[in-house]
Design an enzyme around this catalytic site. Structure first.
Site, PDB file in Angstrom:
ATOM      1  CG  ASP A   1      -2.663   0.534   1.112  1.00  0.00           C
ATOM      2  OD1 ASP A   1      -2.168   1.545   0.284  1.00  0.00           O
ATOM      3  OD2 ASP A   1      -3.745   0.665   1.891  1.00  0.00           O
ATOM      4  CB  ALA A   2       0.440   4.845  -0.504  1.00  0.00           C
TER       5      ALA A   2
END
Length: 467
Positions: free
Chosen positions: A345-346
């Site tokens: 994920d980011a």
């Protein structure tokens, strides 16, 4: 001789591995997912599809052919080029002249410069980068033209409120309801056609990876991060819809991404804002959370996105799943049998930035088993940390090649990289060299200094290519 601290560290890791391995044999029957996993249902188009302007034929090479091309391509890559493929970044990391948040809608000189320094594996576009069909297509085309290796061009197009493209009426794409409402009123066939429609429409613009579908099973009403983005609380129904979306999307040439592994539908926090730990046992994860991911994997999903939640009852640590070898290697790879691309994920979320530097986060995640680091908060630092580790042999070339082969194979498999690209790449004088990355973060460059630096780098690149 190991120190007491290292002995403790390895003992804890060994104990955790033993716990998970032992539990593989304690579930009912042959399946490790509690109730026996049913085969996913296959679908065929049930509605006529309106031709999309600029639509290109879908390319689907076999895994074997794509893998052969990938190995040949890899053989001509430098270590710097390989490391750069491990990153998918937002446009602000390619051009930091306007700060960390800016509505870039064209490919700038700064972006071209950074792509020559750090030829990343892909980019992610947000609503702020998307204005009209013509401008969006041109932006993507220019980014691709200026990239040494064709890019993954990614977007979050789930439907509902998370639809970066369809939320803009000027883009003239189909707007779909939320996953939650679909789960209550629709069936797998609807979701299959939804996946096909989204893929056809965004592929015509130049996108080739969709960060969808959400495979989380929502079991907590306190969950605000997933909320209406989940297809529901029934793992069987969620599985059917996840598998259907994957089939529809990839049949139309856009790689699907299962998110957010190991499943954060039971969380009551938000990883965008800080650290989140879920109180799930390994048996609960198998009976509930893993089920849709396994269905999506079986349906052929090319990407799995790993969350920043921690699962301390399983890993015995508070480290994020995106930095856990137990989660990514032992469970996702070995237990669930996933052989595609593991993307985080980011990494600009507070759950990461509050606790790690960009370099520490990227290095720890890659060493734990991730293939791609999504949106590091500082690309230069993250890239340099992994490159330094490879050069110092802390990371072996074989470990680096393992991830890059997965990335290149997926690109060849879906026509992002072509045999023509390979032919050009293999020519003795054709493979571009990488301009050494500056050690100062792009975000620190402003005004005149930034312009002077860009000119210097551009001149250096030009001279180097002549050699």
């Amino acid at each position: 001789m190991m120190s007491d601290r290292n002995v403790t560290k390895y003992c804890k890791r060994f104990l955790a591995l033993c716990i998970v391995t032992g539990l593989l044999f304690t579930t009912t029957g042959c399946s490790v997912f509690g109730p026996k996993q049913k085969p996913y249902k296959t679908y065929k188009p049930s509605v006529s599809e309106t031709p999309v302007a600029s639509e290109q034929p879908v390319v689907n090479l076999s895994e074997e052919q794509a893998g052969e091309f990938a190995r040949r391509y890899l053989a001509k890559m430098t270590t710097e080029q390989k490391v750069a493929q491990l990153f998918v970044v937002k446009l602000e990391e390619l051009d930091g002249s306007q700060g960390g948040y800016y509505e870039f809608r064209k490919c700038t000189k700064g972006m071209k410069t950074t792509l020559s320094q750090i030829p990343v594996g892909g980019v992610v576009l947000f609503s702020r980068n998307i204005s009209t069909r013509k401008k969006t297509s041109k932006l993507i085309q220019r980014l691709q033209v200026n990239s040494q290796t064709p890019l993954f061009v990614t977007v979050d197009e789930e439907g509902g409120s998370v639809a970066r493209i369809a939320s803009n009426k000027k883009m003239k794409t189909t707007k779909f309801p939320t996953a939650e409402s679909i789960g209550k009123t629709k069936d797998g066939e609807y979701v299959y056609n939804m996946g096909r429609t989204i893929a056809r429409e965004i592929r015509a613009l130049g996108f080739n990876v969709n960060f969808a579908p959400v495979a989380d099973v929502k079991t907590s009403d306190l969950n605000t991060e997933i909320g209406e983005r989940s297809f529901g609380s029934d793992p069987g129904k969620v599985s059917d819809m996840v598998a259907a979306f994957v089939q529809g999307s990839q049949e139309r040439g856009v790689c699907a991404t299962l998110k957010h592994f190991p499943g954060q539908g039971s969380s009551d926090g938000d990883t965008h804002q800080g650290s989140v730990d879920i109180d799930s046992s390994i048996s609960k994860l198998r009976d509930l959370d893993f089920v849709p991911f396994k269905a999506g994997i079986d349906a052929g999903a090319e990407f799995v996105m790993v969350s920043h939640i921690s699962v301390s009852r399983v890993t015995e640590t508070k480290e994020p799943a995106s930095m856990s070898e137990l989660i990514m290697k032992t469970i996702l790879r070995e237990e669930l049998g996933f052989s595609g691309i593991v993307i985080t994920d980011a990494f600009d979320m507070a759950s990461i930035t509050d606790n790690y530097t960009p370099g520490e986060a990227a290095l720890q995640s890659f060493m734990a088993g991730a293939d791609i680091i999504l949106m590091p908060s500082d690309l230069t630092q993250a890239y340099q940390a992994i490159l330094n580790a490879v050069n110092s042999k802390k990371i072996t070339q074989s470990r680096l090649d393992e991830s890059v082969i997965r990335i290149l194979t997926t690109k060849f498999k879906h026509g992002i990289l072509t045999q023509e690209d390979l032919t050009v790449w293999e020519q003795p004088t054709a493979t571009p060299s990488v301009t050494p990355a500056v050690t100062v973060s792009p975000k620190a460059k402003k005004g005149k200094k930034n312009r002077e630096s860009a000119k210097t780098i551009k001149k250096s690149t030009k001279n180097k290519s002549k050699k």
